[in-house]
Design an enzyme around this catalytic site. Structure first.
Site, PDB file in Angstrom:
ATOM      1  N   LYS A 248       0.850  -0.878  -0.250  1.00 19.73           N
ATOM      2  CA  LYS A 248       0.086  -0.564  -0.267  1.00 19.73           C
ATOM      3  C   LYS A 248       0.398   1.033  -0.094  1.00 19.73           C
ATOM      4  O   LYS A 248       1.701   1.980   0.762  1.00 19.73           O
ATOM      5  CB  LYS A 248      -1.120   0.108   0.904  1.00 19.73           C
ATOM      6  CG  LYS A 248      -2.379   0.799   1.217  1.00 19.73           C
ATOM      7  CD  LYS A 248      -2.613   1.343   1.994  1.00 19.73           C
ATOM      8  CE  LYS A 248      -2.193   2.425   3.136  1.00 19.73           C
ATOM      9  NZ  LYS A 248      -1.930   3.663   3.292  1.00 19.73           N
TER      10      LYS A 248
ATOM     11  N   ASP B  65      -3.216   4.274  -1.932  1.00 21.55           N
ATOM     12  CA  ASP B  65      -4.064   4.642  -0.982  1.00 21.55           C
ATOM     13  C   ASP B  65      -4.377   6.406  -1.504  1.00 21.55           C
ATOM     14  O   ASP B  65      -3.720   7.107  -0.172  1.00 21.55           O
ATOM     15  CB  ASP B  65      -3.640   4.068   0.488  1.00 21.55           C
ATOM     16  CG  ASP B  65      -4.635   4.740   1.258  1.00 21.55           C
ATOM     17  OD1 ASP B  65      -5.776   5.064   1.483  1.00 21.55           O
ATOM     18  OD2 ASP B  65      -4.187   4.318   2.654  1.00 21.55           O
TER      19      ASP B  65
ATOM     20  N   LYS C  60      -6.509   8.092  -1.296  1.00 16.96           N
ATOM     21  CA  LYS C  60      -7.723   9.512  -0.654  1.00 16.96           C
ATOM     22  C   LYS C  60      -8.398  10.677  -1.043  1.00 16.96           C
ATOM     23  O   LYS C  60      -8.585  11.596  -0.380  1.00 16.96           O
ATOM     24  CB  LYS C  60      -7.668   9.140   0.600  1.00 16.96           C
ATOM     25  CG  LYS C  60      -7.158   8.281   2.103  1.00 16.96           C
ATOM     26  CD  LYS C  60      -7.127   8.748   3.295  1.00 16.96           C
ATOM     27  CE  LYS C  60      -6.864   7.582   4.135  1.00 16.96           C
ATOM     28  NZ  LYS C  60      -5.299   6.879   3.703  1.00 16.96           N
TER      29      LYS C  60
ATOM     30  N   ASP D 176     -12.355  15.630  -4.104  1.00 18.87           N
ATOM     31  CA  ASP D 176     -12.458  16.556  -4.756  1.00 18.87           C
ATOM     32  C   ASP D 176     -13.906  16.697  -5.355  1.00 18.87           C
ATOM     33  O   ASP D 176     -15.043  15.695  -5.268  1.00 18.87           O
ATOM     34  CB  ASP D 176     -11.154  16.528  -5.746  1.00 18.87           C
ATOM     35  CG  ASP D 176     -10.864  18.584  -5.896  1.00 18.87           C
ATOM     36  OD1 ASP D 176     -11.753  19.503  -5.801  1.00 18.87           O
ATOM     37  OD2 ASP D 176      -9.974  18.943  -5.411  1.00 18.87           O
TER      38      ASP D 176
ATOM     39  N   THR E 292      -9.914   5.177  10.324  1.00 22.86           N
ATOM     40  CA  THR E 292      -9.431   4.749  11.906  1.00 22.86           C
ATOM     41  C   THR E 292      -9.065   5.189  12.920  1.00 22.86           C
ATOM     42  O   THR E 292      -8.468   4.671  14.204  1.00 22.86           O
ATOM     43  CB  THR E 292      -8.227   3.197  11.657  1.00 22.86           C
ATOM     44  OG1 THR E 292      -7.510   3.948  11.283  1.00 22.86           O
ATOM     45  CG2 THR E 292      -9.779   2.887  10.540  1.00 22.86           C
TER      46      THR E 292
ATOM     47  N   ARG F 147       3.068   0.422  10.673  1.00 19.52           N
ATOM     48  CA  ARG F 147       3.940   0.004  11.812  1.00 19.52           C
ATOM     49  C   ARG F 147       4.296  -0.809  12.505  1.00 19.52           C
ATOM     50  O   ARG F 147       5.645  -1.657  13.108  1.00 19.52           O
ATOM     51  CB  ARG F 147       3.761   0.874  12.350  1.00 19.52           C
ATOM     52  CG  ARG F 147       3.513   2.826  12.007  1.00 19.52           C
ATOM     53  CD  ARG F 147       3.248   3.718  12.360  1.00 19.52           C
ATOM     54  NE  ARG F 147       2.079   3.640  12.228  1.00 19.52           N
ATOM     55  CZ  ARG F 147       0.835   4.970  12.951  1.00 19.52           C
ATOM     56  NH1 ARG F 147       1.372   5.700  13.563  1.00 19.52           N
ATOM     57  NH2 ARG F 147      -0.250   5.333  12.674  1.00 19.52           N
TER      58      ARG F 147
HETATM   59  O1  LIG Z   1      -8.937   4.803   7.873  1.00 24.67           O
HETATM   60  C1  LIG Z   1      -7.860   4.800   7.794  1.00 24.67           C
HETATM   61  C2  LIG Z   1      -7.670   4.672   6.128  1.00 24.67           C
HETATM   62  C3  LIG Z   1      -5.983   4.162   5.680  1.00 24.67           C
HETATM   63  N1  LIG Z   1      -5.349   4.121   6.725  1.00 24.67           N
HETATM   64  C4  LIG Z   1      -4.054   4.225   6.386  1.00 24.67           C
HETATM   65  O2  LIG Z   1      -3.261   2.762   6.561  1.00 24.67           O
HETATM   66  C5  LIG Z   1      -1.987   2.467   7.279  1.00 24.67           C
HETATM   67  C6  LIG Z   1      -2.100   2.364   8.769  1.00 24.67           C
HETATM   68  O3  LIG Z   1      -0.468   2.062   9.770  1.00 24.67           O
HETATM   69  P1  LIG Z   1      -0.363   1.345  10.544  1.00 24.67           P
HETATM   70  O4  LIG Z   1       0.919   1.947  10.669  1.00 24.67           O
HETATM   71  O5  LIG Z   1      -0.830   0.248  10.400  1.00 24.67           O
HETATM   72  O6  LIG Z   1      -1.002   2.065  11.659  1.00 24.67           O
HETATM   73  C7  LIG Z   1      -1.417   4.112   7.443  1.00 24.67           C
HETATM   74  O7  LIG Z   1      -1.258   4.097   5.779  1.00 24.67           O
HETATM   75  C8  LIG Z   1      -2.834   4.470   6.865  1.00 24.67           C
HETATM   76  O8  LIG Z   1      -2.751   6.532   6.032  1.00 24.67           O
HETATM   77  C9  LIG Z   1      -5.702   3.873   8.229  1.00 24.67           C
HETATM   78  O9  LIG Z   1      -4.595   3.762   8.960  1.00 24.67           O
HETATM   79  N2  LIG Z   1      -6.740   4.087   8.739  1.00 24.67           N
END
Ligand SMILES: O=c1ccn([C@@H]2O[C@H](COP(=O)(O)O)[C@@H](O)[C@H]2O)c(=O)[nH]1
Length: 224
Positions: A32, A59, A61, A64, A115, A205
């Protein structure tokens, strides 16, 4: 069964991103690439990662007016992404035009409620009610606009899956038991999200910042 884990490559340097991917690539199903990567490395960076052989999830997002989002969707055909995100709150017309402009076979999924937000955050932006209701409302809008699925947290994916049986559900905000949540507020384990109907598990992460990313990726794979 294909591996549902997509590694979020939120790593500023391209060499570091490639080194990390090389370490873990046999234990994940895709990559991603989000705003951090795309703003830093653009199309050339996406091509470099794509050459490493895993499906690419862009991703971006997008959010617009319909004409602008449709133009952006056309501009990324050349990158051949397997999945692209737009924001459901851009409205039905924007989602319809984005899907119409996407390349054949590219899944277009709508972000419902990030999230990193909880209900207190929602209320501060003027959205009342529960996270569950907000996600269900935006999921219905995305479905009616002809999208392939949505992005939601593991708290909602079971309920959305029940309503939208053939939908494609992307779930970030995943933490293997006991790992630091950081800025994520609606969190479940990768196993729970998969059992509740997630199609793609986005994990950043817990792998990229682990002392041993290969061991972390393997451990997550073992729980699935
Ligand atoms: O609602 C959302 C949409 C996208 N993300 C993306 O997912 C990863 C999560 O990364 P972690 O390091 O596992 O927390 C990150 O690239 C976000 O941009 C999200 O977390 N929540």
């Amino acid at each position: 069964m294909t591996n549902p884990v997509y590694l979020a490559l939120d790593v500023p340097k391209i060499d570091a991103a490639k080194a990390l991917l090389n370490k873990v690539k046999s234990h994940i199903g895709g990559v991603k690439l989000g705003l951090e990567f795309f703003c830093a490395h653009g199309h050339a960076g996406v091509h470099e990662i794509a050459h490493m052989g895993l499906p690419i999830f862009l991703d971006l997002k997008l959010h617009d007016i319909p004409n602008t989002v449709a133009g952006a969707m056309q501009a990324i055909h050349v990158l051949e992404p397997a999945i692209v995100t737009i924001h459901a709150s851009g409205g039905r017309a924007m989602m319809e035009d984005a899907k119409a402009a996407a390349a054949d076979g590219c899944k277009v999924v709508a972000v419902t409620m990030l999230t990193s937000l909880d209900e207190r955050d929602m209320a501060r932006t003027g959205i009342g009610g529960s996270a569950h209701d907000q996600v269900m409302r935006l999921a219905e809008l995305a479905h009616d606009a002809g999208l392939d699925g949505i992005v939601c947290s593991g708290h909602e994916v079971k309920a959305v899956h029940k309503q939208w049986k053939d939908g494609f559900f992307v779930v970030p905000g995943l933490r293997p038991g006991g790992k630091a949540t950081g800025d994520q507020k609606r969190v479940v384990t990768p196993r729970q999200a998969r059992d509740d109907g997630a199609s793609v598990l986005v994990i950043g992460r817990p792998i990229s910042r682990a002392d041993d990313p290969l061991a972390a990726a393997r451990a997550i794979e073992a729980t699935l």
